[in-house]
Design an enzyme around this catalytic site. Structure first.
Site, mmCIF file in Angstrom:
data_model
loop_
_atom_site.group_PDB
_atom_site.id
_atom_site.type_symbol
_atom_site.label_atom_id
_atom_site.label_comp_id
_atom_site.label_asym_id
_atom_site.label_seq_id
_atom_site.Cartn_x
_atom_site.Cartn_y
_atom_site.Cartn_z
ATOM 1 N N CYS A 108 -4.417 -4.417 5.043
ATOM 2 C CA CYS A 108 -4.786 -3.436 4.022
ATOM 3 C C CYS A 108 -6.120 -2.807 4.405
ATOM 4 O O CYS A 108 -7.035 -3.517 4.837
ATOM 5 C CB CYS A 108 -4.898 -4.130 2.662
ATOM 6 S SG CYS A 108 -5.355 -3.015 1.323
ATOM 7 N N HIS A 150 3.596 -2.632 -1.448
ATOM 8 C CA HIS A 150 2.166 -2.851 -1.211
ATOM 9 C C HIS A 150 1.341 -1.754 -1.886
ATOM 10 O O HIS A 150 0.368 -2.047 -2.599
ATOM 11 C CB HIS A 150 1.903 -2.883 0.303
ATOM 12 C CG HIS A 150 0.467 -3.031 0.682
ATOM 13 N ND1 HIS A 150 -0.021 -4.146 1.319
ATOM 14 C CD2 HIS A 150 -0.594 -2.202 0.508
ATOM 15 C CE1 HIS A 150 -1.334 -3.998 1.503
ATOM 16 N NE2 HIS A 150 -1.696 -2.831 1.037
ATOM 17 N N GLU A 151 1.739 -0.482 -1.671
ATOM 18 C CA GLU A 151 0.959 0.631 -2.238
ATOM 19 C C GLU A 151 1.031 0.633 -3.754
ATOM 20 O O GLU A 151 0.019 0.872 -4.427
ATOM 21 C CB GLU A 151 1.445 1.975 -1.684
ATOM 22 C CG GLU A 151 1.312 2.153 -0.185
ATOM 23 C CD GLU A 151 -0.026 1.723 0.375
ATOM 24 O OE1 GLU A 151 -1.053 1.834 -0.304
ATOM 25 O OE2 GLU A 151 -0.039 1.245 1.526
ATOM 26 N N HIS A 154 -1.321 -1.597 -5.568
ATOM 27 C CA HIS A 154 -2.693 -1.103 -5.735
ATOM 28 C C HIS A 154 -2.871 -0.406 -7.090
ATOM 29 O O HIS A 154 -3.969 -0.407 -7.657
ATOM 30 C CB HIS A 154 -3.044 -0.109 -4.620
ATOM 31 C CG HIS A 154 -3.458 -0.749 -3.326
ATOM 32 N ND1 HIS A 154 -4.596 -1.503 -3.206
ATOM 33 C CD2 HIS A 154 -2.894 -0.719 -2.094
ATOM 34 C CE1 HIS A 154 -4.715 -1.917 -1.944
ATOM 35 N NE2 HIS A 154 -3.695 -1.466 -1.245
HETATM 36 NI NI NI Z 1 -3.542 -1.783 0.828
#
Ligand code: NI
Length: 185
Positions: A108, A150-151, A154
Site C-alpha cells: 500500500c 483494497h481500495e 480505504h
Molecule cells: Ni492502499
C-alpha cells in the site's frame, strides 16, 4: 495537475469513513481524479483512494497497464496477475460472489516498503459511477477483485495490515522478496 502527498499509516485521516460524492461532472471532481491519476502513476501504484491524499470522499482509482504488467511478470510480483483496466470508481458498492477467499501479498502506498499476506473474496461484483455519473457494474476475480477490495477498504478507514491473519506474513519488501520490483496499492 499535481502529484499529491500520500498520507502514511498513523495519520488519523486514513481511519475515517469517507463521504459519498453527491455531484458529478464538476470541476472539483475532475480535478480530484486528475490528481489521483497523476499521483498513482508517479508512484507506480496499482490503485489509490481519495482519503490517501487527504480527501474524505468515496472515490478510488486503479489499473494495471499491459506494459507495466509485462515488466511486473518478469520482475515478478504478480506472476498470475491479469491486466486491470484503468478505472475511476465513485461511491463503490462491493458484493462478494460466493464464499471463496484467497490469500495473496499486498502493499500500500500508505504503508511504504512493507508487504503482507491478506485474505480477500476471490469473486466480487462491484458497482459505482464514473466521474460523469455513468454506472459501472462489473463482476471480477483474482487480482482485479483484490485491488478493488483494497481500495474500497480505504473508504471505510481500513488498511490492509488490519486484515492480516498471520502476522508472521508481514514484513519488508527487501526481506520478503529480495531483488524484486514491487507495486503498491
Ligand atoms: Ni492502499
Amino acid at each position: 495537475m499535481a502529484i499529491r502527498n500520500v498520507l502514511r499509516m498513523g495519520d488519523a485521516r486514513l481511519l475515517q469513513r469517507a463521504e459519498p460524492v453527491s455531484h458529478f461532472d464538476t470541476q472539483q471532481l475532475h480535478a480530484l481524479l486528475v490528481d489521483l491519476r497523476d499521483t498513482m502513476q508517479a508512484l507506480n501504484g496499482a490503485g489509490l483512494a481519495a482519503p490517501q491524499i487527504g480527501v474524505a470522499l468515496r472515490v478510488v482509482i486503479f489499473g494495471v497497464q499491459p506494459l507495466l504488467l509485462a515488466q511486473e511478470k518478469r520482475a515478478s510480483r504478480y506472476p498470475d496477475a491479469e491486466s486491470v483496466p484503468e478505472t475511476m470508481l465513485i461511491n463503490p458498492v462491493v458484493t462478494p460472489l460466493g464464499e471463496a477467499m484467497e490469500e495473496d501479498w499486498e502493499g500500500c502506498l500508505s504503508v511504504p516498503g512493507l508487504r503482507g499476506l491478506v485474505p480477500r473474496h476471490a469473486y466480487i461484483r462491484y458497482q459505482g459511477q464514473d466521474e460523469y455519473g455513468a454506472l459501472i457494474d462489473r463482476s471480477v476475480s483474482g487480482f482485479h477483485a483484490r485491488v478493488v477490495q483494497h481500495e474500497c477498504d480505504h473508504l471505510d478507514g481500513i488498511l490492509y495490515p488490519m486484515r492480516i491473519r498471520d502476522m508472521t506474513q508481514f514484513g519488508y519488501n527487501e526481506e520478503l522478496f529480495p531483488g524484486r520490483e514491487m507495486q503498491d496499492e
